[in-house]
Design a protein around this motif. Structure first.
Motif, PDB file in Angstrom:
ATOM      1  N   VAL A  49      86.669   2.317  50.869  1.00 58.28           N
ATOM      2  CA  VAL A  49      87.262   3.295  49.949  1.00 58.28           C
ATOM      3  C   VAL A  49      87.682   2.591  48.660  1.00 58.28           C
ATOM      4  CG1 VAL A  49      89.210   4.883  49.601  1.00 58.28           C
ATOM      5  CG2 VAL A  49      88.007   4.851  51.801  1.00 58.28           C
ATOM      6  N   LEU A  50      88.371   1.462  48.806  1.00 51.86           N
ATOM      7  CA  LEU A  50      88.839   0.705  47.642  1.00 51.86           C
ATOM      8  C   LEU A  50      87.666   0.208  46.797  1.00 51.86           C
ATOM      9  CD1 LEU A  50      91.091  -0.649  45.984  1.00 51.86           C
ATOM     10  CD2 LEU A  50      90.956  -2.577  47.584  1.00 51.86           C
ATOM     11  N   ARG A  51      86.641  -0.321  47.445  1.00 51.21           N
ATOM     12  CA  ARG A  51      85.472  -0.837  46.716  1.00 51.21           C
ATOM     13  C   ARG A  51      84.838   0.247  45.857  1.00 51.21           C
ATOM     14  NH1 ARG A  51      80.435  -0.455  46.601  1.00 51.21           N
ATOM     15  NH2 ARG A  51      80.280   0.807  48.485  1.00 51.21           N
ATOM     16  N   LYS A  52      84.642   1.424  46.436  1.00 51.81           N
ATOM     17  CA  LYS A  52      84.035   2.528  45.691  1.00 51.81           C
ATOM     18  C   LYS A  52      84.936   2.971  44.538  1.00 51.81           C
ATOM     19  CE  LYS A  52      81.330   4.298  49.546  1.00 51.81           C
ATOM     20  NZ  LYS A  52      81.221   5.344  50.556  1.00 51.81           N
ATOM     21  N   LEU A  53      86.227   3.022  44.798  1.00 52.53           N
ATOM     22  CA  LEU A  53      87.179   3.451  43.777  1.00 52.53           C
ATOM     23  C   LEU A  53      87.238   2.468  42.607  1.00 52.53           C
ATOM     24  CD1 LEU A  53      89.297   5.594  43.079  1.00 52.53           C
ATOM     25  CD2 LEU A  53      90.943   4.285  44.412  1.00 52.53           C
ATOM     26  N   LEU A  54      87.317   1.182  42.910  1.00 51.52           N
ATOM     27  CA  LEU A  54      87.360   0.179  41.846  1.00 51.52           C
ATOM     28  C   LEU A  54      86.047   0.155  41.068  1.00 51.52           C
ATOM     29  CD1 LEU A  54      89.197  -2.836  43.523  1.00 51.52           C
ATOM     30  CD2 LEU A  54      90.115  -1.174  41.901  1.00 51.52           C
ATOM     31  N   SER A  55      84.945   0.264  41.769  1.00 49.69           N
ATOM     32  CA  SER A  55      83.646   0.294  41.091  1.00 49.69           C
ATOM     33  C   SER A  55      83.575   1.463  40.129  1.00 49.69           C
ATOM     34  CB  SER A  55      82.515   0.373  42.115  1.00 49.69           C
ATOM     35  OG  SER A  55      82.483  -0.801  42.896  1.00 49.69           O
ATOM     36  N   PHE A  56      84.093   2.612  40.546  1.00 50.17           N
ATOM     37  CA  PHE A  56      84.094   3.799  39.684  1.00 50.17           C
ATOM     38  C   PHE A  56      85.025   3.624  38.491  1.00 50.17           C
ATOM     39  CE2 PHE A  56      86.031   7.880  38.530  1.00 50.17           C
ATOM     40  CZ  PHE A  56      84.904   8.550  38.069  1.00 50.17           C
ATOM     41  N   ARG A  57      86.245   3.161  38.748  1.00 51.77           N
ATOM     42  CA  ARG A  57      87.258   3.077  37.685  1.00 51.77           C
ATOM     43  C   ARG A  57      86.966   1.992  36.644  1.00 51.77           C
ATOM     44  NH1 ARG A  57      92.295   5.637  38.662  1.00 51.77           N
ATOM     45  NH2 ARG A  57      92.739   5.050  36.515  1.00 51.77           N
ATOM     46  N   TYR A  58      86.319   0.903  37.066  1.00 49.74           N
ATOM     47  CA  TYR A  58      86.064  -0.195  36.133  1.00 49.74           C
ATOM     48  C   TYR A  58      84.596  -0.303  35.722  1.00 49.74           C
ATOM     49  CZ  TYR A  58      90.726  -2.093  37.261  1.00 49.74           C
ATOM     50  OH  TYR A  58      92.070  -2.282  37.424  1.00 49.74           O
ATOM     51  N   THR A  59      83.767   0.639  36.156  1.00 51.39           N
ATOM     52  CA  THR A  59      82.312   0.495  35.981  1.00 51.39           C
ATOM     53  C   THR A  59      81.878   0.257  34.537  1.00 51.39           C
ATOM     54  OG1 THR A  59      80.181   1.398  36.611  1.00 51.39           O
ATOM     55  CG2 THR A  59      81.779   2.982  35.803  1.00 51.39           C
ATOM     56  N   LEU A  76      86.915  -7.566  46.672  1.00 56.32           N
ATOM     57  CA  LEU A  76      86.007  -7.249  45.580  1.00 56.32           C
ATOM     58  C   LEU A  76      86.517  -7.951  44.333  1.00 56.32           C
ATOM     59  CD1 LEU A  76      83.647  -5.459  44.442  1.00 56.32           C
ATOM     60  CD2 LEU A  76      85.418  -3.820  43.828  1.00 56.32           C
ATOM     61  N   LEU A  77      85.663  -8.732  43.699  1.00 57.78           N
ATOM     62  CA  LEU A  77      86.004  -9.390  42.445  1.00 57.78           C
ATOM     63  C   LEU A  77      85.201  -8.741  41.340  1.00 57.78           C
ATOM     64  CD1 LEU A  77      85.957 -13.166  43.486  1.00 57.78           C
ATOM     65  CD2 LEU A  77      87.858 -11.557  43.544  1.00 57.78           C
ATOM     66  N   MET A  78      85.891  -8.380  40.251  1.00 60.44           N
ATOM     67  CA  MET A  78      85.237  -7.777  39.099  1.00 60.44           C
ATOM     68  C   MET A  78      85.740  -8.458  37.832  1.00 60.44           C
ATOM     69  SD  MET A  78      85.421  -3.728  40.047  1.00 60.44           S
ATOM     70  CE  MET A  78      83.997  -3.248  39.077  1.00 60.44           C
ATOM     71  N   VAL A  79      84.812  -8.936  37.029  1.00 59.03           N
ATOM     72  CA  VAL A  79      85.152  -9.459  35.712  1.00 59.03           C
ATOM     73  C   VAL A  79      85.069  -8.269  34.759  1.00 59.03           C
ATOM     74  CG1 VAL A  79      84.509 -11.060  33.876  1.00 59.03           C
ATOM     75  CG2 VAL A  79      84.175 -11.710  36.280  1.00 59.03           C
ATOM     76  N   VAL A  80      86.153  -8.037  34.003  1.00 55.37           N
ATOM     77  CA  VAL A  80      86.202  -6.833  33.172  1.00 55.37           C
ATOM     78  C   VAL A  80      86.444  -7.165  31.700  1.00 55.37           C
ATOM     79  CG1 VAL A  80      86.924  -5.297  35.047  1.00 55.37           C
ATOM     80  CG2 VAL A  80      88.660  -6.488  33.703  1.00 55.37           C
ATOM     81  N   GLN A  81      85.815  -6.358  30.851  1.00 58.49           N
ATOM     82  CA  GLN A  81      86.006  -6.489  29.401  1.00 58.49           C
ATOM     83  C   GLN A  81      87.142  -5.563  28.977  1.00 58.49           C
ATOM     84  OE1 GLN A  81      81.879  -5.671  28.162  1.00 58.49           O
ATOM     85  NE2 GLN A  81      81.857  -7.746  27.356  1.00 58.49           N
ATOM     86  N   LEU A  82      88.320  -5.877  29.448  1.00 54.55           N
ATOM     87  CA  LEU A  82      89.564  -5.192  29.111  1.00 54.55           C
ATOM     88  C   LEU A  82      90.611  -6.270  28.904  1.00 54.55           C
ATOM     89  CD1 LEU A  82      89.618  -2.553  32.009  1.00 54.55           C
ATOM     90  CD2 LEU A  82      89.228  -2.028  29.606  1.00 54.55           C
TER      91      LEU A  82
END
Length: 162
Positions: A49-59, A76-82
């Motif tokens: 659930v968290l993986r899908k949510l983070l992928s959606f919110r930070y996509t 889940l690790l995500m590098v973000v341009q924020l």
């Protein structure tokens, strides 16, 4: 326990390597699941659930995504341009408003490798999902048995995921 600590250290080193490579903040999402068995059916369902949510919110802002698995559970690790503060505000919104937010653990690491605490954005510490007290104090003074915390976490996850 040794395997969990080693897994956490390896994850943090991966985060530092990503920061060094991209020079951008890293979002790390995992499940705050008690005990030494972090890969239960419940924890894995909640992580999905968290993986899908983070992928959606930070996509739109993500330049790199990776799922890690280990003794400390999945992350889940995500590098973000924020900015790190923008990323943290999204994380806090998810933790505060999603039905499983109490078991979500979303950390944002700044370009210097330190994580942003809730206090840096003017919020108080997270509350214990069993009694509402400061969660860190509850853990430190052991207000609840491991069994109570596991039962509470599993009830929450089962209510949403099953």
């Amino acid at each position: 326990m040794k395997d969990i600590l080693q897994d956490r250290e390896e994850r943090y080193n991966t985060i530092l390597n990503l920061i060094n490579r991209y020079q951008l903040p890293v979002v790390c999402g995992k499940i705050n699941y008690p005990g030494n068995h972090k890969n239960t059916v419940e924890a894995l369902k909640a992580f999905e659930v968290l993986r899908k949510l983070l992928s959606f919110r930070y996509t739109e802002d993500s330049v790199f995504t990776e799922v890690l698995s280990g003794a400390d559970g999945k992350s889940l690790l995500m590098v973000v341009q924020l900015t790190s503060l923008e990323a943290k505000k999204i994380a806090i919104d998810i933790e505060s408003n999603h039905p499983l937010g109490r078991v979500f653990d979303i950390d944002v690491y700044k370009e210097d490798g330190t994580s942003i605490g809730r206090g840096e954005v003017g919020l108080e510490s997270r509350r214990c999902f069993l009694c509402g007290e400061d969660a860190r104090v509850c853990m430190r003074v052991k207000n609840h048995s491991l069994e109570e915390v596991l039962d509470g976490a599993n009830r929450l996850i089962r209510k949403y995921c099953f």
